[in-house]
Write an enzyme that holds these catalytic residues in place. Sequence first.
Site, PDB file in Angstrom:
ATOM      1  N   TRP B 359       0.838  -1.202   0.000  1.00 18.19           N
ATOM      2  CA  TRP B 359       0.000   0.000   0.000  1.00 18.19           C
ATOM      3  C   TRP B 359       0.873   1.252   0.000  1.00 18.19           C
ATOM      4  CZ3 TRP B 359      -0.245   4.078   3.446  1.00 18.19           C
ATOM      5  CH2 TRP B 359      -1.327   4.947   3.303  1.00 18.19           C
ATOM      6  N   HIS B 360       2.019   1.165   0.693  1.00 17.99           N
ATOM      7  CA  HIS B 360       2.858   2.348   0.815  1.00 17.99           C
ATOM      8  C   HIS B 360       3.509   2.727  -0.500  1.00 17.99           C
ATOM      9  CE1 HIS B 360       2.436   1.736   5.149  1.00 17.99           C
ATOM     10  NE2 HIS B 360       2.744   2.994   5.242  1.00 17.99           N
ATOM     11  N   GLY B 361       3.902   1.764  -1.284  1.00 18.29           N
ATOM     12  CA  GLY B 361       4.572   2.126  -2.517  1.00 18.29           C
ATOM     13  C   GLY B 361       4.694   0.955  -3.462  1.00 18.29           C
ATOM     14  N   PHE B 523       2.413   8.324  -1.342  1.00 20.80           N
ATOM     15  CA  PHE B 523       1.579   7.131  -1.197  1.00 20.80           C
ATOM     16  C   PHE B 523       0.125   7.457  -1.506  1.00 20.80           C
ATOM     17  CE2 PHE B 523       4.871   6.473   2.309  1.00 20.80           C
ATOM     18  CZ  PHE B 523       5.808   6.056   1.391  1.00 20.80           C
TER      19      PHE B 523
END
Lengths: 369, 523
Positions: B359-361, B523
């Site tokens: 989800w972050h990257g 993000f």
Amino acid sequence: MKLTPRLALLFRPARVTPAGPARRARRRRAAVAVGVGLALAVLLQAGLGLAAEFSLYLRDPGYADKELRLRKQFAAHPGAPSVVMLGTSRTGYGFYSARIREAMAAGLGGRAMAFNFGIPASGPVGHLTYLRRLLADGHRPGLLLIEVLPPTLAALADGPLEARFLHGERLRRGEVETVIGYDFPAEKTRREWVRSVTVPWHALRFPIMGRVNPSSLPWHLRYDWSRTEDPAGWTTPMVTDLTPAQAEAGLTRAAGEYGAILADMHPTGGGARALADLLALCRDQKIPVRLVLMPESEGFRALYPPATTERLYAFLAELEAEYGTPLIDARGWLPAAAFTDGHHMLRPGAEAFSDRLVREAILPFFRGR
Amino acid sequence: MPLSLFASADAPPKTDWPYFQKLAELLPEPFFHTSNFLLFFLAVLAVYWTIPRRWQMARIWVLVVASFHFYAAWSAELAFLVTATTLADYLFGRLMDATDRQKVRRAVMVTSIGMNLSILCYFKYRGFFLNELHDLLVAAGRDPGYARLDMKAIALFVPFGISFYTFEAISYAVDVYRRKIKAETSLPRFLLFILFLPHLVSGPIVRAGDFLTQTRRPKRWNWVRVQVGVQLLLMGAFKKMAIADRMAVFCDPIFHEPDRYNTGAVWMAVLAYSIRIYCDFSGYSDMAVGLAHLLGYKLTNNFNMPYLSKNVGEFWRRWHISLSSWLRDYLFIPLGGSRGSNLATCRNLMITMTLGGLWHGAAWSFVLWGVAHGLLLVTHRQFAAFAKTRPALDAALQTTVGTGFRILLTFFSVSLCWVLFQPDLFPNPQKPDLILNGFERALAMYKQMFGLHMGLPLPLHNRSLWYTAGFVLICHLLVTRGAWQWVYDRLPAPVLGAGYAACLCAAMLLAPDSGSSFIYFQF
């Protein structure tokens, strides 16, 4: 008129619970805290902005520190023959003022005063600004040497080279329009100055932090140049021994900085006009002036194509003819070993340059008077 | 293969509409601590509070329009995209509520989630997956010839905050489906739920149940609330400008080119990064919560001094709380949570954290960061069970020394994981030696850290780093011990006000050369 239910929702009165005394006291406390905070924030900004407008100690520490030292030197040597050199970091490292003063005193048989007013990344526009400030403060040298750093004369797309360093926040209100007249980017310079009086805690943070805690800033943002200066303004070169590889790397770095400008330099920019105006100001004020082309290593001189060299000397000859200011051409005075990077002198280089400058230019000038 | 084969664009597409072009000039950066934004927000605030209290819906419309303009100043086209997907989510919600047929409701929920995830994948993960596909095909000897395409022409810009509002929309769809909340009938309220400018770009991830009920309460000017808002705004600005951006000066050059620096410098850069990422994101969250307070809304608190956590599980209950609770409620628990066997729980933890990393990257480094945290959680879980059966060990760990040790160990583990938390970089012609792959850069960091290497020292004198670290630690301790609250309650209002002014000036004074973007904006 009957409103539709959805529209009526817009005008429905809200339910409000009455506030008790404790709640009211909390609200009063909050209102006072926010109000005082806002008022104090405005006051603090305005106060610092005002202080910066009156004191260059905050606005332009590089200049202010030099000026303070110069004032002390004049006070320590009242009435003595005096020489001040305005210039860049080349002057800062190269014009060994204490040594020059001693040589002058010995040569003239009495007291003397020499001061190094070299400020890094400056140029003719800055020098003109500094001289005006110095004259306004009552400083008048017996002889003024002005360094000519050729790249600062070039007409560049974004204004004179020094415009990249002499930002609006370093200027007083009256100086902003003057530098804009020498092709400094108008909008940016004005905006920087305005920010320096409206939000000075941010705009002047580097000069302030440079005084309070310089080690928290990277080198290129530190305004504590004066920390490494002696009382006569000379900056002791930090480097003592240099390997050939380091010297080569230094020259490569300098070539990266100036090579492209020198490759096709036309001395027609705002810097060139400022230099002419600087000489005109000296003529009006009857201050004797010499222009100085500082020593450069052979490798650095190779960055000048013949056409650039020709244009540079033609321009300086024009100035000499118009303002009667002889040129001291020291470009070839020193060998490559005298420099850290082809144009900033090491201590032996500074000694050799200063000795020759006294011998060939300063003493003849004062003896001739 | 060049890493930028399917790179995202550096900047959002330039709009052709003069109105939005002008808007972009007025509000060039979507950062809360810039003067342009504060002027914009002051104007919004003035209009908002000038509207009589009974015209609540008019106030909501003002906020919706302001939030849209805030986003459109940065990219008009993407602002319309966000608005369009919000409209679609609104309709999906209404559709779910309009029927009692479970199958239809389920289909609508799946469609809503599918739409949101498709858009997220298209913008954020497209390049990542295509690059991987390309690698696989090339490895199999079937070069698809993507390298011949004009990559600049097909590059997409990842919309700011897409991961945040996608999760908000998904949680709304799931909650309506589960009948935890009723579908919102008012379009402006629903638009505000997603577009509300304080949380639009980088969270906190709000839940429909929390936020939509607030939109129904008429807002009245409340000085206590304003004070809290101003306080949070100042605190956030201080964290961002004076601490996070300052720490970036230490860690950014080293994280970009670790092999040029000596071992000590790299370790200190890791410490600086740990401080930076906390102050950067919590500073942003504080500002978001503060802005919301000024408008009469309360957003969820996103951080609770995470570096004082005694174990990784606690860390995740204190760090990015809105995300971790989202992952818990919408991923971990539906997977089975900790109800099953120990093995199933560990599996669920690993899946949740790995997806949380992704989800972050869109890079392997983020995936591995998630995996690393999953492993830490699993390890802690096993150790906690082990310690429980050994009272002496358990008691030793509960002592002051034991607690201090656990806090240090947790901080050390989390900091080591931050090394993995690096995006892939794109080729920089001026720095040809730069390691582009985030994971490879992390490996280079670990190599420097765990070997004795000579090289450049820290980019700045380390005194400034220690002062900052000490300051952050003291602040944490003061808050934990309740000393801060004790002093705060007893301070006379004018002294408090003077503190606010001093905080503002200090934030301005300590800001480094150029402010960096918020880490979590990517993000």
